[in-house]
Design an enzyme around this catalytic site. Structure first.
Site, PDB file in Angstrom:
ATOM      1  N   TYR A  94       0.848  -1.195   0.000  1.00  0.00           N
ATOM      2  CA  TYR A  94       0.000   0.000   0.000  1.00  0.00           C
ATOM      3  C   TYR A  94       0.889   1.253   0.000  1.00  0.00           C
ATOM      4  CZ  TYR A  94      -3.056   3.652   1.781  1.00  0.00           C
ATOM      5  OH  TYR A  94      -3.733   4.833   1.950  1.00  0.00           O
ATOM      6  N   ASP A 155       0.306  -7.135   7.396  1.00  0.00           N
ATOM      7  CA  ASP A 155      -0.893  -6.360   7.082  1.00  0.00           C
ATOM      8  C   ASP A 155      -1.838  -7.318   6.360  1.00  0.00           C
ATOM      9  OD1 ASP A 155      -2.886  -4.789   5.952  1.00  0.00           O
ATOM     10  OD2 ASP A 155      -1.569  -3.061   5.667  1.00  0.00           O
ATOM     11  N   LYS A 180     -11.729  -0.969   5.818  1.00  0.00           N
ATOM     12  CA  LYS A 180     -12.053  -1.787   4.641  1.00  0.00           C
ATOM     13  C   LYS A 180     -13.107  -2.831   5.014  1.00  0.00           C
ATOM     14  CE  LYS A 180      -8.590   0.616   3.053  1.00  0.00           C
ATOM     15  NZ  LYS A 180      -8.835   1.966   2.620  1.00  0.00           N
TER      16      LYS A 180
HETATM   17  N1  PLP Z   1      -3.158  -1.271   4.586  1.00  0.00           N
HETATM   18  C1  PLP Z   1      -3.698  -1.540   3.382  1.00  0.00           C
HETATM   19  C2  PLP Z   1      -3.405  -2.852   2.716  1.00  0.00           C
HETATM   20  C3  PLP Z   1      -4.518  -0.596   2.768  1.00  0.00           C
HETATM   21  O1  PLP Z   1      -5.050  -0.864   1.561  1.00  0.00           O
HETATM   22  C4  PLP Z   1      -4.766   0.648   3.421  1.00  0.00           C
HETATM   23  C5  PLP Z   1      -5.604   1.677   2.805  1.00  0.00           C
HETATM   24  O2  PLP Z   1      -6.007   1.581   1.662  1.00  0.00           O
HETATM   25  C6  PLP Z   1      -4.169   0.872   4.667  1.00  0.00           C
HETATM   26  C7  PLP Z   1      -3.378  -0.100   5.223  1.00  0.00           C
HETATM   27  C8  PLP Z   1      -4.388   2.174   5.404  1.00  0.00           C
HETATM   28  O3  PLP Z   1      -5.642   2.164   5.998  1.00  0.00           O
HETATM   29  P1  PLP Z   1      -6.433   3.509   6.418  1.00  0.00           P
HETATM   30  O4  PLP Z   1      -6.856   4.162   5.152  1.00  0.00           O
HETATM   31  O5  PLP Z   1      -7.558   2.982   7.260  1.00  0.00           O
HETATM   32  O6  PLP Z   1      -5.478   4.355   7.190  1.00  0.00           O
END
Ligand code: PLP
Length: 348
Positions: A94, A155, A180
């Site tokens: 990400y 993650d 998500k």
């Molecule tokens: N990790 C992944 C795989 C993501 O796709 C995202 C956001 O798209 C995040 C972390 C970050 O999450 P947040 O937008 O809730 O801060």
């Protein structure tokens, strides 16, 4: 009590019992009445709605959960707490995570692969990854680096705890963007770290000090959303598999771990119980992908993923590091036939 309105507005409801709601109420207080020696003191320290969500998430992952106001808050809080000299980051990850890890002033040495990692370092995995859904063998990495004192952080946002439980595969910490699938309705932000009890207690203590406690409404909405997570992810994953199969017959490159042609298919089949609900595919150019994405009607054009509504994003339009022709689909709960017909129309 006197009839003074200044007192009445504050104490007129003192005798109304809190009730026996089947659905959890939203607790919004920032401080608690301590005349009965309640263990609750201040919301930054402890909060009942937060604890409920942590209890559900911890049960799903097989550990203890600590929740945060966003996925990035979870990742950044964990990394600051671990404070490594070196962090290994996957090539496909990400872009917000990459931006955080590589931004000054942390001074972390960012590496790819695990060879140079030692005691106190972090192997940060994202599996499946965003946006290519690449799969990393969690058990293999944990076996390779665990003995060197490297913390394995996964993650698992794309997989959710329903499809994959990294702690049971040897990971030390699992992180989620609950914005998500866990929340699932595109109306709440949040994040979580899940770990064994002692580590989670230390993170919880760090959170009290750094103040990264989520707001009540977001936590409550996420708690409401998580109740249907297994149902949603099963259906969304099944539809995504049908969409991926359709695309495999239409476009040259499809990134979906459930397809036997995906480079991570064999590992995914071992460590995940289904392929998930993100499907990425590539067209020949930036222009072709931008044009096709803009023709979709059932898929909404938006960033983010994991909600009940299907969403499309031409990634290179928002992230210059993404392959120019890559389109990411977050498959929702609509009819599979309608989604495939929408793609068929857009791909001409
Ligand atoms: N990790 C992944 C795989 C993501 O796709 C995202 C956001 O798209 C995040 C972390 C970050 O999450 P947040 O937008 O809730 O801060």
């Amino acid at each position: 009590m006197s009839g003074d309105p200044f007192t009445q507005v504050l104490h007129g409801d003192d005798d109304v019992p809190d009730g026996v709601d089947v659905a959890p109420p939203i607790h919004v207080a920032s401080t608690y009445d301590r005349s009965d020696q309640s263990e609750l003191v201040y919301r930054r320290d402890h909060h009942i709605t937060t604890r409920r969500l942590e209890a559900v998430l911890g049960a799903l992952e097989g550990g203890e959960a600590v929740v945060y106001p966003s996925g990035m808050a979870a990742i950044s809080s964990l990394l600051r707490y671990l404070s490594p000299a070196r962090i290994s980051l996957p090539a496909d990850v990400y872009h917000g995570t990459r931006a955080y890890v590589t931004s000054a002033p942390h001074g972390w040495d960012v590496v790819e692969g695990f060879d140079g990692l030692g005691q106190g370092d972090v192997a940060l995995l994202e599996t499946p990854s965003n946006p290519k859904c690449l799969v990393t063998d969690i058990a293999a990495v944990a076996a390779e680096v665990g003995a060197r004192g490297v913390a394995v952080v996964v993650d698992s946002t794309f997989a959710t705890p329903v499809l994959q439980q990294p702690l049971s595969l040897g990971a030390d910490y699992v992180v989620h963007s609950s914005t998500k699938y866990i929340g699932g309705h595109s109306d709440a932000m949040g994040g979580a770290v899940v770990a064994e009890a002692n580590r989670a207690a230390e993170l919880q203590a760090a959170r009290v000090i750094d103040g990264s406690i989520p707001g009540s409404l977001d936590v409550w909405l996420t708690l409401r959303g998580i109740r249907t997570l297994p149902l949603r992810i099963a259906r969304q994953s099944e539809t995504a598999a049908a969409v991926a199969e359709y695309l495999a017959g239409r476009v040259p490159l499809v990134w979906y771990p459930g397809l036997p042609t995906h480079p991570g298919h064999e590992v995914a089949a071992r460590q995940m119980s289904a392929g998930g609900a993100i499907v990425s595919f590539e067209l020949a150019s930036f222009e072709a992908a931008a044009a096709a994405a803009s023709k979709l009607e059932v898929f909404r054009t938006a960033t983010s993923l994991g909600g009940v509504e299907s969403v499309v994003e031409h990634r290179a339009s928002v992230n210059p590091l993404a392959p120019p022709g890559l389109i990411r689909l977050s498959v929702g709960l609509e009819s599979p036939a309608d989604l495939i017909a929408d793609l068929d129309g857009a791909l001409g």
